[in-house]
Design a protein around this motif. Structure first.
Motif, PDB file in Angstrom:
ATOM      1  N   GLN A 152       8.602   5.362   4.645  1.00  0.00           N
ATOM      2  CA  GLN A 152       8.648   4.961   6.045  1.00  0.00           C
ATOM      3  C   GLN A 152       9.997   5.301   6.670  1.00  0.00           C
ATOM      4  OE1 GLN A 152       6.102   3.370   7.775  1.00  0.00           O
ATOM      5  NE2 GLN A 152       7.313   3.440   9.647  1.00  0.00           N
ATOM      6  N   GLN A 153      11.064   5.069   5.910  1.00  0.00           N
ATOM      7  CA  GLN A 153      12.411   5.338   6.415  1.00  0.00           C
ATOM      8  C   GLN A 153      12.620   6.825   6.671  1.00  0.00           C
ATOM      9  OE1 GLN A 153      15.480   3.979   3.809  1.00  0.00           O
ATOM     10  NE2 GLN A 153      17.151   4.552   5.191  1.00  0.00           N
ATOM     11  N   ALA A 154      12.116   7.691   5.778  1.00  0.00           N
ATOM     12  CA  ALA A 154      12.260   9.137   5.947  1.00  0.00           C
ATOM     13  C   ALA A 154      11.588   9.621   7.230  1.00  0.00           C
ATOM     14  CB  ALA A 154      11.665   9.864   4.743  1.00  0.00           C
ATOM     15  N   ILE A 155      10.444   8.983   7.595  1.00  0.00           N
ATOM     16  CA  ILE A 155       9.750   9.391   8.813  1.00  0.00           C
ATOM     17  C   ILE A 155      10.419   8.795  10.053  1.00  0.00           C
ATOM     18  CG2 ILE A 155       7.548   9.235  10.043  1.00  0.00           C
ATOM     19  CD1 ILE A 155       6.148   9.351   7.356  1.00  0.00           C
ATOM     20  N   ASN A 156      10.868   7.527   9.937  1.00  0.00           N
ATOM     21  CA  ASN A 156      11.511   6.886  11.099  1.00  0.00           C
ATOM     22  C   ASN A 156      12.799   7.598  11.511  1.00  0.00           C
ATOM     23  OD1 ASN A 156       9.545   4.934  11.322  1.00  0.00           O
ATOM     24  ND2 ASN A 156      10.627   3.415  10.079  1.00  0.00           N
ATOM     25  N   ASN A 157      13.446   8.245  10.571  1.00  0.00           N
ATOM     26  CA  ASN A 157      14.713   8.934  10.882  1.00  0.00           C
ATOM     27  C   ASN A 157      14.516  10.096  11.848  1.00  0.00           C
ATOM     28  OD1 ASN A 157      16.231   7.212   9.313  1.00  0.00           O
ATOM     29  ND2 ASN A 157      16.088   8.492   7.479  1.00  0.00           N
ATOM     30  N   VAL A 158      13.310  10.640  11.918  1.00  0.00           N
ATOM     31  CA  VAL A 158      13.085  11.812  12.754  1.00  0.00           C
ATOM     32  C   VAL A 158      12.016  11.584  13.810  1.00  0.00           C
ATOM     33  CG1 VAL A 158      13.811  13.466  10.995  1.00  0.00           C
ATOM     34  CG2 VAL A 158      11.438  12.702  11.023  1.00  0.00           C
ATOM     35  N   ARG A 159      11.580  10.327  14.011  1.00  0.00           N
ATOM     36  CA  ARG A 159      10.577  10.065  15.050  1.00  0.00           C
ATOM     37  C   ARG A 159      11.188  10.164  16.435  1.00  0.00           C
ATOM     38  NH1 ARG A 159       6.828   4.971  14.582  1.00  0.00           N
ATOM     39  NH2 ARG A 159       8.646   3.996  13.651  1.00  0.00           N
ATOM     40  N   LEU A 160      10.393  10.710  17.393  1.00  0.00           N
ATOM     41  CA  LEU A 160      10.870  10.871  18.766  1.00  0.00           C
ATOM     42  C   LEU A 160      10.980   9.528  19.477  1.00  0.00           C
ATOM     43  CD1 LEU A 160      11.593  12.693  21.158  1.00  0.00           C
ATOM     44  CD2 LEU A 160       9.156  12.798  21.696  1.00  0.00           C
ATOM     45  N   GLU A 161       9.956   8.707  19.391  1.00  0.00           N
ATOM     46  CA  GLU A 161       9.911   7.411  20.055  1.00  0.00           C
ATOM     47  C   GLU A 161       9.382   6.364  19.068  1.00  0.00           C
ATOM     48  OE1 GLU A 161      10.948   6.564  22.949  1.00  0.00           O
ATOM     49  OE2 GLU A 161      11.337   8.537  23.878  1.00  0.00           O
ATOM     50  N   THR A 216      -1.966  11.615 -18.822  1.00  0.00           N
ATOM     51  CA  THR A 216      -1.976  11.655 -17.356  1.00  0.00           C
ATOM     52  C   THR A 216      -0.615  11.239 -16.848  1.00  0.00           C
ATOM     53  OG1 THR A 216      -4.326  11.129 -17.267  1.00  0.00           O
ATOM     54  CG2 THR A 216      -3.053  10.816 -15.235  1.00  0.00           C
ATOM     55  N   PHE A 217      -0.057  12.072 -15.959  1.00  0.00           N
ATOM     56  CA  PHE A 217       1.254  11.801 -15.372  1.00  0.00           C
ATOM     57  C   PHE A 217       1.041  11.111 -14.031  1.00  0.00           C
ATOM     58  CE2 PHE A 217       4.855  13.445 -12.721  1.00  0.00           C
ATOM     59  CZ  PHE A 217       5.830  12.643 -13.295  1.00  0.00           C
ATOM     60  N   VAL A 218       1.663   9.896 -13.861  1.00  0.00           N
ATOM     61  CA  VAL A 218       1.454   9.067 -12.672  1.00  0.00           C
ATOM     62  C   VAL A 218       2.816   8.772 -12.047  1.00  0.00           C
ATOM     63  CG1 VAL A 218       0.497   6.921 -11.740  1.00  0.00           C
ATOM     64  CG2 VAL A 218      -0.589   8.030 -13.713  1.00  0.00           C
ATOM     65  N   VAL A 219       2.889   8.971 -10.716  1.00  0.00           N
ATOM     66  CA  VAL A 219       4.106   8.659  -9.958  1.00  0.00           C
ATOM     67  C   VAL A 219       3.710   7.747  -8.796  1.00  0.00           C
ATOM     68  CG1 VAL A 219       6.024   9.545  -8.595  1.00  0.00           C
ATOM     69  CG2 VAL A 219       5.178  10.862 -10.544  1.00  0.00           C
ATOM     70  N   THR A 220       4.388   6.606  -8.698  1.00  0.00           N
ATOM     71  CA  THR A 220       4.168   5.681  -7.579  1.00  0.00           C
ATOM     72  C   THR A 220       5.327   5.841  -6.605  1.00  0.00           C
ATOM     73  OG1 THR A 220       3.050   4.123  -9.049  1.00  0.00           O
ATOM     74  CG2 THR A 220       3.830   3.284  -6.917  1.00  0.00           C
ATOM     75  N   LEU A 221       5.018   6.157  -5.356  1.00  0.00           N
ATOM     76  CA  LEU A 221       6.047   6.370  -4.348  1.00  0.00           C
ATOM     77  C   LEU A 221       6.464   5.059  -3.725  1.00  0.00           C
ATOM     78  CD1 LEU A 221       4.701   9.541  -2.532  1.00  0.00           C
ATOM     79  CD2 LEU A 221       6.174   9.390  -4.535  1.00  0.00           C
ATOM     80  N   ASP A 222       7.733   5.004  -3.257  1.00  0.00           N
ATOM     81  CA  ASP A 222       8.281   3.820  -2.600  1.00  0.00           C
ATOM     82  C   ASP A 222       7.894   3.872  -1.124  1.00  0.00           C
ATOM     83  OD1 ASP A 222       9.718   1.748  -1.541  1.00  0.00           O
ATOM     84  OD2 ASP A 222      11.560   2.206  -2.637  1.00  0.00           O
ATOM     85  N   PRO A 223       7.007   2.970  -0.629  1.00  0.00           N
ATOM     86  CA  PRO A 223       6.562   3.053   0.771  1.00  0.00           C
ATOM     87  C   PRO A 223       7.688   2.813   1.760  1.00  0.00           C
ATOM     88  CG  PRO A 223       5.801   1.017  -0.239  1.00  0.00           C
ATOM     89  CD  PRO A 223       6.393   1.835  -1.348  1.00  0.00           C
ATOM     90  N   GLU A 224       8.684   1.992   1.398  1.00  0.00           N
ATOM     91  CA  GLU A 224       9.798   1.750   2.317  1.00  0.00           C
ATOM     92  C   GLU A 224      10.617   3.018   2.516  1.00  0.00           C
ATOM     93  OE1 GLU A 224      11.986  -1.536   0.815  1.00  0.00           O
ATOM     94  OE2 GLU A 224      10.383  -3.004   1.173  1.00  0.00           O
ATOM     95  N   GLU A 268       0.856  -1.190   0.000  1.00  0.00           N
ATOM     96  CA  GLU A 268       0.000   0.000   0.000  1.00  0.00           C
ATOM     97  C   GLU A 268       0.893   1.241   0.000  1.00  0.00           C
ATOM     98  OE1 GLU A 268      -4.232   0.938   2.037  1.00  0.00           O
ATOM     99  OE2 GLU A 268      -2.587   0.567   3.414  1.00  0.00           O
ATOM    100  N   THR A 269       0.689   2.095  -0.933  1.00  0.00           N
ATOM    101  CA  THR A 269       1.556   3.272  -1.080  1.00  0.00           C
ATOM    102  C   THR A 269       0.744   4.442  -1.621  1.00  0.00           C
ATOM    103  OG1 THR A 269       3.612   4.094  -2.031  1.00  0.00           O
ATOM    104  CG2 THR A 269       2.267   2.697  -3.441  1.00  0.00           C
ATOM    105  N   LEU A 270       1.428   5.574  -1.825  1.00  0.00           N
ATOM    106  CA  LEU A 270       0.808   6.784  -2.371  1.00  0.00           C
ATOM    107  C   LEU A 270       1.099   6.874  -3.841  1.00  0.00           C
ATOM    108  CD1 LEU A 270       1.538   9.499   0.343  1.00  0.00           C
ATOM    109  CD2 LEU A 270      -0.615   8.339  -0.121  1.00  0.00           C
ATOM    110  N   VAL A 271       0.058   7.200  -4.612  1.00  0.00           N
ATOM    111  CA  VAL A 271       0.197   7.383  -6.060  1.00  0.00           C
ATOM    112  C   VAL A 271      -0.211   8.807  -6.388  1.00  0.00           C
ATOM    113  CG1 VAL A 271      -0.584   6.604  -8.328  1.00  0.00           C
ATOM    114  CG2 VAL A 271      -0.285   4.947  -6.483  1.00  0.00           C
ATOM    115  N   TYR A 272       0.638   9.473  -7.151  1.00  0.00           N
ATOM    116  CA  TYR A 272       0.400  10.868  -7.532  1.00  0.00           C
ATOM    117  C   TYR A 272      -0.100  10.896  -8.965  1.00  0.00           C
ATOM    118  CZ  TYR A 272       1.348  15.733  -8.790  1.00  0.00           C
ATOM    119  OH  TYR A 272       1.249  17.025  -9.242  1.00  0.00           O
TER     120      TYR A 272
END
Length: 777
Positions: A206-215, A195-203, A176-180
């Motif tokens: 997730q990694q970009a958010i985990n790098n800055v999570r407090l806990e 139509t221009f379509v971009v599929t984002l890499d969910p991993e 499950e991921t985000l599609v633009y």
């Protein structure tokens, strides 16, 4: 008994000190809890801001990629010629595949991107050019997204949006991921050809958010504008209660708060995206920082208990230990000393009183010793300057005992006479005269010793109300006197400007032995005596008095003339004779001091003779004559004597004229008649009138002003202007001719004075008079 009282007092003092860290610990704990809660909230906001910046940056890159592709003319040509699908079109597609691949590789957040061309029903991706059906089979078939739904998204997309979808990964896993999705180009919106379509890499997401999570237990959500969860670091969607809470906080402007979720308290932080209509939400369980708070509380309470226990023991031990020296000191003080004190039972009071008295006695002894030493040194220097001390066997030892050290055999003396120092105490309360004098001497000594110190060691001593400075010349003796004179001049300027003290200085020449110090002092005295002739505030050295006159000019006939002129009230003649006497005696080289004093006595005697001849009621009395003599002898310089004599001359001459005035009631009419008859004379003035009537000009001016209300010059000018107006109205004369007829030296003076009194020039007045006469005809 008292000992126990002091021990108890000290123990209680230490215990009070122990209460301070206990109180501070409690306050620190309370403040720590508040700060921890605030820090958690602030950290959540900061880290959430970092998540926002990271994701917004990546999303912004996707928008930039879209803008970059829309600016590609080759891609636009590929879309516009999709219906042809010839070899050239396919070759163009291969080139575009390479571009899309480089774009995908350059952005790590993108898993796949492709452009769906509606007219050809094909999709150009970063790996191939395939049909729509094949693209659906590769990425979406079997994920729960129907082909009709996917086709509708490709065909009917009329705005840029992110959509949460399930797609196949490279290893054929459903993720499950985000599609633009964005209409291409975006300007055409619903009518866009692709139509221009971009599929984002969910991993990567997730990694970009985990790098800055407090806990790790915290959960970060990304919500769209309708509150739907686009992305979550957890396995749950945002609950309805949290969504309602977020809407409420967003409307009120709050970004952090506390809410209940799944039966526990959580801290909720939210922030809006800068590039999309998204909300970034962080949910952190409150129990996470509650654990840290419990640790802080336990540490604080343990520390406070340890402080109380160890501090109490240490306080008692230090109290006993610190009292021992006090007990030994108190045993030294005898009962006899204690009996003289006001509080014999107060041990601290006893020590303070005893030590204070000891220090006071020591300070008094040191002060008396210092004063005595200064007095002894001043007395020694005074005897040395007067030649009463001869170098001998004990001379060097005496100098060393008094702190006097001569570096050379060259000496000079400066003698300072204080003229006036009342300006220094003008704004201060009245003080003892002797204290004032000592204070002034201290100022002069400090300043002069400092400024003359470059020439050599300087020692000062008081000499009959004056201050003598003995300078031991260190360098070249030939340059010493100018150097000392320069230093004395700087001291005069500084002391006068800062302290309003006036003084004169006598400077000796340089002598080459200790035995000649008395000669230096005599020379400085001789130089200082010449202040009688040269005036006060002078710096007088031997060069200025080396060749005084030894002849006094005051003949008998001049004395008789002076007496006669004073008796007749002729102030002008009296001052001329006195100035002649003074100029003759003081022109060129000055008189010697002895002859100057003789001349002063002669002039004072002449003044007394003249006042005796007047026989006035005020001056003939012995008291009046004695006061006159005292005033003159109080003068310290010849300049003051001259000013006093001239003032007495003017007073006596005015008295003579006042006496004449009482017998001359017709003087006013005579003065006016003389002015009216002689107004055409250019020389007519106060001096001319005074000589004509044989009165002093000051008397004539004062008398005329009293009688007429105006001064002599104004009256003459007004009378001349009135006569000029008559001539200008009747005769055909030029302005120059009229000015000569009424006594003006030239036409410029006439015009200036005429305009001063009439407000217009003579020419304008003459022209106005003619116009008036013509109007009357």
């Amino acid at each position: 008994m008292k000992k126990k009282s002091i021990l108890l007092s000290w123990s209680l003092s230490y215990l009070v000190i122990l209460l301070i860290p206990v109180t501070i610990g409690a306050a620190v704990f309370a403040e720590s809890r508040s700060l921890l809660e605030e820090e958690v909230s602030r950290s959540n906001r900061v880290l959430l801001s970092q998540v926002q910046e990271t994701i917004d940056s990546q999303i912004g890159d996707i928008s930039s990629i879209s803008s970059q592709l829309m600016a590609d003319s080759q891609l636009s040509s590929f879309i516009n010629h999709a219906s042809e699908q010839d070899a050239r079109w396919r070759l163009m597609g291969l080139e575009l595949i390479k571009n899309l691949k480089s774009i995908r590789i350059g952005n790590g957040l993108i898993r796949e991107l492709y452009i769906y061309v509606k007219s050809a029903d094909v999709a150009l991706s970063s790996s191939s050019l395939v049909s729509k059906n094949l693209l659906y089979e590769i990425y979406y078939e079997g994920t729960g997204v129907s082909e009709q739904e996917w086709t509708r998204l490709m065909q009917d997309s009329d705005e840029s949006l992110f959509r949460k979808m399930k797609v196949f990964s490279e290893d054929r896993r459903i993720e499950e991921t985000l599609v633009y999705l964005q209409p291409f180009p975006i300007q055409l919106s619903g009518n866009s050809p692709a139509t221009f379509v971009v599929t984002l890499d969910p991993e990567r997401f997730q990694q970009a958010i985990n790098n800055v999570r407090l806990e790790q237990e915290s959960i970060v959500f990304i919500l769209d504008r309708d509150g739907r969860t686009l992305f979550s670091t957890g396995t749950v969607e945002t609950p309805y209660t949290i969504h309602s809470y977020l809407l409420q906080n967003k409307n009120s402007g709050r970004r952090t708060g506390t809410a209940d979720w799944n039966g526990e308290s959580v801290t909720v932080s939210q922030i809006s995206s800068n590039v999309q209509d998204w909300q970034y939400v962080s949910i952190v369980p409150t129990r996470i920082y509650a654990k840290k708070l419990m640790v802080i509380r336990n540490i604080t309470f343990t520390g406070v208990a340890a402080v109380l226990l160890l501090g109490s023991v240490a306080a008692w031990w230090f109290t006993r230990r610190n009292y021992r020296p006090l007990g030994r000191i108190m045993s030294i003080i005898s009962d006899k000393v204690k009996g003289k004190l006001e509080q014999p039972d107060d041990e601290f009071g006893i020590l303070q009183t005893v030590l204070t008295r000891a220090w006071e006695e020591q300070d008094q002894f040191a002060s008396r010793l210092k004063e005595q030493q200064m007095t002894v040194r001043s007395s020694f220097l005074a005897r040395l300057l007067k030649g009463r001390v001869q170098p001998g066997a004990g001379f060097a030892a005496e100098l060393d005992r008094l702190g006097i050290c001569f570096e050379s055999d060259s000496f000079a003396v400066l003698l300072v006479h204080i003229e006036n120092y009342e300006g220094l105490f003008r704004t201060r309360a009245p003080e003892d005269k002797e204290k004032k004098r000592q204070f002034v001497h201290l100022i002069l000594s400090n300043v002069l010793e400092e400024l003359m110190g470059s020439a050599g060691p300087v020692y000062s001593a008081e000499m009959d109300g004056r201050i003598a400075f003995l300078v031991n010349i260190r360098g070249d003796a030939g340059e010493a006197v100018p150097q000392l004179i320069h230093a004395a001049g700087e001291a005069q300027h500084f002391i006068h400007s800062r302290f309003l003290i006036y003084f004169s200085v006598g400077v000796s020449s340089v002598h080459k032995s200790i035995a000649e110090i008395s000669a230096c002092f005599q020379e400085s005295e001789e130089a200082l005596e010449y202040r009688l002739i040269l005036g006060i505030g002078q710096i007088i050295d031997q060069y200025r008095i080396r060749q005084p006159k030894e002849e006094l000019y005051y003949p008998l006939d001049l004395e008789r003339q002076l007496v006669n002129y004073i008796a007749t009230g002729n102030y002008a003649r009296s001052t001329e004779v006195m100035n002649e006497i003074l100029m003759t005696n003081f022109a060129g080289e000055p008189l010697s001091v002895e002859l100057a004093r003789c001349l002063m006595f002669e002039l004072i005697g002449t003044m007394l003779k003249a006042t005796e001849q007047l026989k006035t009621d005020d001056l003939k009395e012995p008291a009046g004559r004695n006061e006159l003599v005292r005033q003159l002898f109080a003068c310290e310089t010849f300049e003051e004597i001259e000013a006093g004599l001239l003032q007495i001359l003017e007073t006596v001459c005015q008295m003579v004229h006042e006496r004449k005035r009482s017998h001359n009631t017709e003087l006013k009419d005579q003065l006016l008649e003389f002015i009216h008859e002689n107004y055409a004379d250019v020389n007519l003035g106060l001096t001319h009138i005074s000589e004509r009537f044989r009165f002093h000009p000051t008397y004539v001016s004062k008398y005329f002003k009293e009688q007429t209300g105006t001064n002599v010059i104004d009256y003459i000018n007004q009378y001349r202007i009135e006569e000029a107006k008559k001539i200008l109205q009747q005769d055909e004369l030029t302005v120059q001719e009229v000015s000569e007829l009424v006594g003006f030296l030239n036409s410029n003076s006439f015009i200036r004075v005429f305009k001063k009194y009439e407000g217009i020039t003579p020419g304008q007045y003459k022209q106005n008079s003619r116009l008036i006469q013509q109007g009357n005809l």
